[in-house]
Design a protein around this motif. Structure first.
Motif, short mmCIF file in Angstrom:
data_model
loop_
_atom_site.label_atom_id
_atom_site.label_comp_id
_atom_site.label_asym_id
_atom_site.label_seq_id
_atom_site.Cartn_x
_atom_site.Cartn_y
_atom_site.Cartn_z
N ARG A 128 -1.14 125.61 56.08
CA ARG A 128 -0.29 125.35 54.91
C ARG A 128 -0.20 123.85 54.59
NH1 ARG A 128 1.52 127.24 50.24
NH2 ARG A 128 3.66 126.69 49.81
N SER A 129 -0.12 123.01 55.62
CA SER A 129 -0.03 121.57 55.38
C SER A 129 -1.28 121.04 54.67
CB SER A 129 0.19 120.81 56.69
OG SER A 129 -0.88 121.06 57.59
N LYS A 130 -2.46 121.54 55.04
CA LYS A 130 -3.70 121.11 54.38
C LYS A 130 -3.78 121.68 52.97
CE LYS A 130 -6.53 118.85 57.35
NZ LYS A 130 -7.77 119.19 57.99
N GLN A 131 -3.32 122.91 52.77
CA GLN A 131 -3.30 123.49 51.43
C GLN A 131 -2.45 122.63 50.50
OE1 GLN A 131 -2.14 127.66 51.58
NE2 GLN A 131 -3.24 127.87 53.51
N ARG A 132 -1.30 122.20 51.00
CA ARG A 132 -0.41 121.35 50.21
C ARG A 132 -1.11 120.03 49.88
NH1 ARG A 132 3.57 121.22 53.61
NH2 ARG A 132 4.22 123.31 53.09
N ARG A 133 -1.78 119.43 50.89
CA ARG A 133 -2.53 118.18 50.67
C ARG A 133 -3.61 118.38 49.60
NH1 ARG A 133 -2.49 113.49 50.36
NH2 ARG A 133 -4.44 112.85 51.23
N LEU A 134 -4.35 119.48 49.70
CA LEU A 134 -5.40 119.75 48.71
C LEU A 134 -4.81 119.87 47.31
CD1 LEU A 134 -7.63 122.32 50.63
CD2 LEU A 134 -8.25 119.98 49.99
N SER A 135 -3.63 120.45 47.22
CA SER A 135 -3.00 120.58 45.89
C SER A 135 -2.50 119.24 45.38
CB SER A 135 -1.87 121.62 45.93
OG SER A 135 -0.69 121.12 46.51
N GLU A 136 -2.18 118.31 46.28
CA GLU A 136 -1.67 117.00 45.87
C GLU A 136 -2.73 116.15 45.18
OE1 GLU A 136 -0.18 115.17 49.41
OE2 GLU A 136 1.63 116.41 49.45
N PHE A 137 -3.96 116.18 45.69
CA PHE A 137 -4.96 115.28 45.12
C PHE A 137 -6.01 115.98 44.26
CE2 PHE A 137 -6.43 115.84 49.55
CZ PHE A 137 -7.75 116.21 49.37
N ALA A 138 -5.86 117.27 44.04
CA ALA A 138 -6.74 117.97 43.09
C ALA A 138 -6.42 117.50 41.68
CB ALA A 138 -6.50 119.48 43.19
N GLU A 139 -7.44 117.46 40.84
CA GLU A 139 -7.26 117.13 39.43
C GLU A 139 -7.83 118.26 38.59
OE1 GLU A 139 -9.12 113.39 38.66
OE2 GLU A 139 -7.79 112.30 40.00
N TRP A 140 -7.21 118.49 37.46
CA TRP A 140 -7.75 119.50 36.55
C TRP A 140 -9.15 119.07 36.10
CZ3 TRP A 140 -6.26 124.19 36.41
CH2 TRP A 140 -4.91 124.54 36.55
N PHE A 141 -10.08 120.01 36.09
CA PHE A 141 -11.41 119.81 35.52
C PHE A 141 -11.46 120.55 34.20
CE2 PHE A 141 -16.09 120.66 35.44
CZ PHE A 141 -16.49 119.34 35.37
N VAL A 142 -11.12 121.85 34.26
CA VAL A 142 -10.89 122.65 33.05
C VAL A 142 -9.45 123.12 33.17
CG1 VAL A 142 -11.51 124.71 31.74
CG2 VAL A 142 -13.31 123.36 32.86
N PRO A 143 -8.52 122.44 32.46
CA PRO A 143 -7.10 122.75 32.61
C PRO A 143 -6.72 124.13 32.08
CG PRO A 143 -7.42 120.71 31.34
CD PRO A 143 -8.76 121.34 31.53
N ILE A 144 -5.71 124.70 32.71
CA ILE A 144 -5.06 125.90 32.21
C ILE A 144 -3.73 125.41 31.63
CG2 ILE A 144 -4.14 128.18 32.76
CD1 ILE A 144 -6.01 128.18 35.23
N PRO A 145 -3.52 125.59 30.33
CA PRO A 145 -2.32 125.04 29.70
C PRO A 145 -1.02 125.47 30.40
CG PRO A 145 -3.83 125.87 28.03
CD PRO A 145 -4.38 126.30 29.39
N ASP A 146 -0.12 124.50 30.54
CA ASP A 146 1.23 124.73 31.07
C ASP A 146 1.26 125.21 32.51
OD1 ASP A 146 2.37 124.01 28.56
OD2 ASP A 146 1.90 126.02 27.83
N VAL A 147 0.20 124.88 33.29
CA VAL A 147 0.14 125.28 34.70
C VAL A 147 0.02 124.01 35.54
CG1 VAL A 147 -1.18 126.52 36.45
CG2 VAL A 147 -0.94 127.50 34.18
N ARG A 148 0.89 123.91 36.58
CA ARG A 148 0.85 122.80 37.53
C ARG A 148 -0.11 123.13 38.67
NH1 ARG A 148 4.85 122.40 40.75
NH2 ARG A 148 6.00 124.23 40.13
N ILE A 149 -0.72 122.12 39.21
CA ILE A 149 -1.60 122.31 40.36
C ILE A 149 -0.78 122.36 41.65
CG2 ILE A 149 -3.41 121.26 41.78
CD1 ILE A 149 -4.58 120.06 39.22
N TYR A 150 0.16 121.44 41.82
CA TYR A 150 0.85 121.25 43.09
C TYR A 150 1.61 122.49 43.54
CZ TYR A 150 3.78 119.09 46.65
OH TYR A 150 4.43 118.81 47.84
N ILE A 151 1.40 122.88 44.80
CA ILE A 151 2.06 124.09 45.32
C ILE A 151 3.32 123.77 46.13
CG2 ILE A 151 -0.01 125.48 45.30
CD1 ILE A 151 -0.22 125.09 48.36
N GLY A 152 3.61 122.49 46.36
CA GLY A 152 4.84 122.09 47.05
C GLY A 152 4.99 122.69 48.33
#
Length: 152
Positions: A128-152
């Motif tokens: 879970r800690s690595k999943q959270r890290r991956l969500s922190e530095f991921a960037e949208w490539f093809v964005p989905i409108p009104d959706v956040r990447i970060y899983i907190g």
């Protein structure tokens, strides 16, 4: 690109491919069912976007941007289909900094899925800690409108 190492059954083995440079883009496709409501009602990506699949030598399935570009194909077009509505991007170096291996794993055609000669895998542990890290530095490539990447 040099072919990936395979086991006696022809399955690609986890490896850190020497032909994938640190600055190379690594794209993770996102299906609509990985968009979930957060506690506050806003939409975010599910933790599924930051996990390995199951199976022998399974990793997190990705597309290797440099290979797509070299083939003369628009990467955003390649990774977007009715099934894959958005995508996020990392660099191979970011993933390696988190102790992941980034490898080449071209896929043969398996109807209804076409062959994907640009496919790769990210191997390692996905707590879970690595999943959270991956969500922190991921960037949208093809964005989905009104959706956040970060899983907190």
């Amino acid at each position: 690109m040099k072919p990936p190492p395979r086991d006696q059954n022809g399955v690609v083995e986890p490896h850190d491919h020497p032909d994938i440079a640190a600055a190379d883009g690594v794209i993770r496709r996102i299906p609509s069912n990985w968009v979930v409501p957060d506690k506050d009602g806003s939409l975010r990506l599910s933790s599924m976007a930051f996990k390995a699949s199951s199976g022998v030598n399974a990793g997190m399935s990705v597309d290797l941007e440099a290979l797509i570009v070299k083939a003369g194909i628009d990467p955003k077009v390649h990774v977007t289909t009715p099934r894959w509505v958005g995508s996020i991007r990392y660099t191979a170096g970011q993933l390696r900094d988190e102790q992941f291996q980034v490898g080449f794993d071209p896929l043969e055609e398996e109807p209804p899925e076409p062959a994907n000669p640009f496919h790769g895998e990210v191997w390692g542990d996905f707590p879970r800690s690595k999943q959270r890290r991956l969500s922190e530095f991921a960037e949208w490539f093809v964005p989905i409108p009104d959706v956040r990447i970060y899983i907190g």
